[in-house]
Design an enzyme around this catalytic site. Sequence first.
Site, mmCIF file in Angstrom:
data_model
loop_
_atom_site.group_PDB
_atom_site.id
_atom_site.type_symbol
_atom_site.label_atom_id
_atom_site.label_comp_id
_atom_site.label_asym_id
_atom_site.label_seq_id
_atom_site.Cartn_x
_atom_site.Cartn_y
_atom_site.Cartn_z
ATOM 1 N N HIS A 12 -4.807 -12.244 8.683
ATOM 2 C CA HIS A 12 -4.331 -10.866 8.630
ATOM 3 C C HIS A 12 -4.482 -10.219 10.009
ATOM 4 C CE1 HIS A 12 -3.324 -6.918 7.502
ATOM 5 N NE2 HIS A 12 -4.543 -6.434 7.699
ATOM 6 N N CYS A 62 -4.422 -4.674 2.249
ATOM 7 C CA CYS A 62 -3.453 -5.532 2.946
ATOM 8 C C CYS A 62 -3.321 -6.930 2.349
ATOM 9 C CB CYS A 62 -3.817 -5.629 4.421
ATOM 10 S SG CYS A 62 -3.747 -4.033 5.239
ATOM 11 N N GLU A 75 0.848 -1.202 0.000
ATOM 12 C CA GLU A 75 0.000 0.000 0.000
ATOM 13 C C GLU A 75 0.874 1.238 0.000
ATOM 14 O OE1 GLU A 75 -3.309 0.284 2.801
ATOM 15 O OE2 GLU A 75 -3.097 -1.856 3.130
#
Lengths: 346, 124
Positions: A236, A112, A80
């Site tokens: 995540h 992500c 990102e």
Amino acid sequence: MIGIVGYGSYIPLYRIKTEEIARVWKRNPDDVIQNSMMEEKSLPAIDEDTATMAVESSINALKRAKINPKDIGAIYCGSETHAYAVKPDISLIGEAIGAAPNFTGADLEFACKAGTAAMQACMGFVKADYAKYGLAVGSDTARYNLENVTDHNMGAGAASFIIGKKENEILAEIEGTFSYTTDTPDFWRREGEKYPKHTERFTGKPAYFKHTIAATQNLMENLGLKPSDIDHAIFHTPNGKFVIKAAKFLGFKKEVIKSGFIVNKVGNVFSAATLLGLSATLDKAKPGERILMTSFGSGAGSDSFSIKVTDKIKDKVNLAKTTQEYLNNKKYVDYATYCKFTGRLK
Amino acid sequence: MAWRRIKQRNCLIGSECNECKTLFYPPKLKCKKCSSSNLSEFKFSGKGSIVSFSEIRNPLYGFEKQTPYTIAIVKLEEGPMLTTQIVDFDKIEIGTKVESCLRVMHTEGHSGMIQYGTKFKPAE
Ligand SMILES: [Zn+2]
């Protein structure tokens, strides 16, 4: 057969403690730790960015793979915080590790989860015989508005995976992958804006949990896996709590998330988060064990993978610095240095 | 043009004389020892040790934000010496073993190019 033939982590030397950030913004550090589980986080040195960290983790992956870098035919890097808005990190990575000039690739972005998308792209390329090996990288210098409590979670790091298909080289076989994507605007950053924005409470249930659970359950159903078949799980890590909740919901044993759980020490490293968790897990996993990894990217989607560790792992772990060694090698900075290193001083 | 030097700067690529085997960094087109023009690319391992160093407090243009920073002469294990920046250290001295890493050298403002280059940090 398709799988991982080399992997590597990179975490910068510098850390800032939750207490130090809390001191400046007059927050109670215990409350912050209670809410996010974040004890400290990594930050880049003043001269590090997504591209330089990606080079470090890719060199570590090459050390473990022991292949000729010229045989890498595809490089995909998810982030990102790519070094440039336009000008790929992968050309610098490919040149620095000696893969250039005969390779393809691109910088990827999916909040992500672009790192795991890079892994899928490499799997496709290698499986279709367009490349002998593919290099997938997730690298990020995560950042948020300093005044927002979310800044406590923003870390820096990178992880790289070399994908191949020669059975005698594979240290972990990728048994399957499944992705689940919907148009869910839970978190975004507009062109030209420095920091992302998110929709507060909306990020949990309809975004993170919905996609993470759906991708994982679909993959497990396709492969006929039960929760008891999973030895290690990585999800995540926007914070520490979401991972624990996801594992519990899926009916996994409590211990499965332990080997990949480093978020409390590095923070949320965006596209590198699940991949660093996988790298940390491979350092500890034993032959025959099964790793379940599911990423999440806002906007929103999840990629789930089932990975089975082979005998080869034993010869590979010590060929490069382990994630734990990176975690142990650290230098704490104060808040002013944090601002200087992350370019916040004007 | 700076981009022509990307390989030597980012990847520590110098040259080796094919006649007398002398190594050079930065790369040379002609051997300084035997005058041969028969040279090829040579990639250095990135391992070396500090010969001399100094902390810079009056920075070069483009390096202001990194001040203070440390410049050193590093002798590569293959022989050649180079001037470089040392990063990620608490304490260094003459003889400290170092290894190369790729870092940002400087950026040309907010819209210009990001210049990368090889720096050194204490070896593991
Ligand atoms: Zn010569």
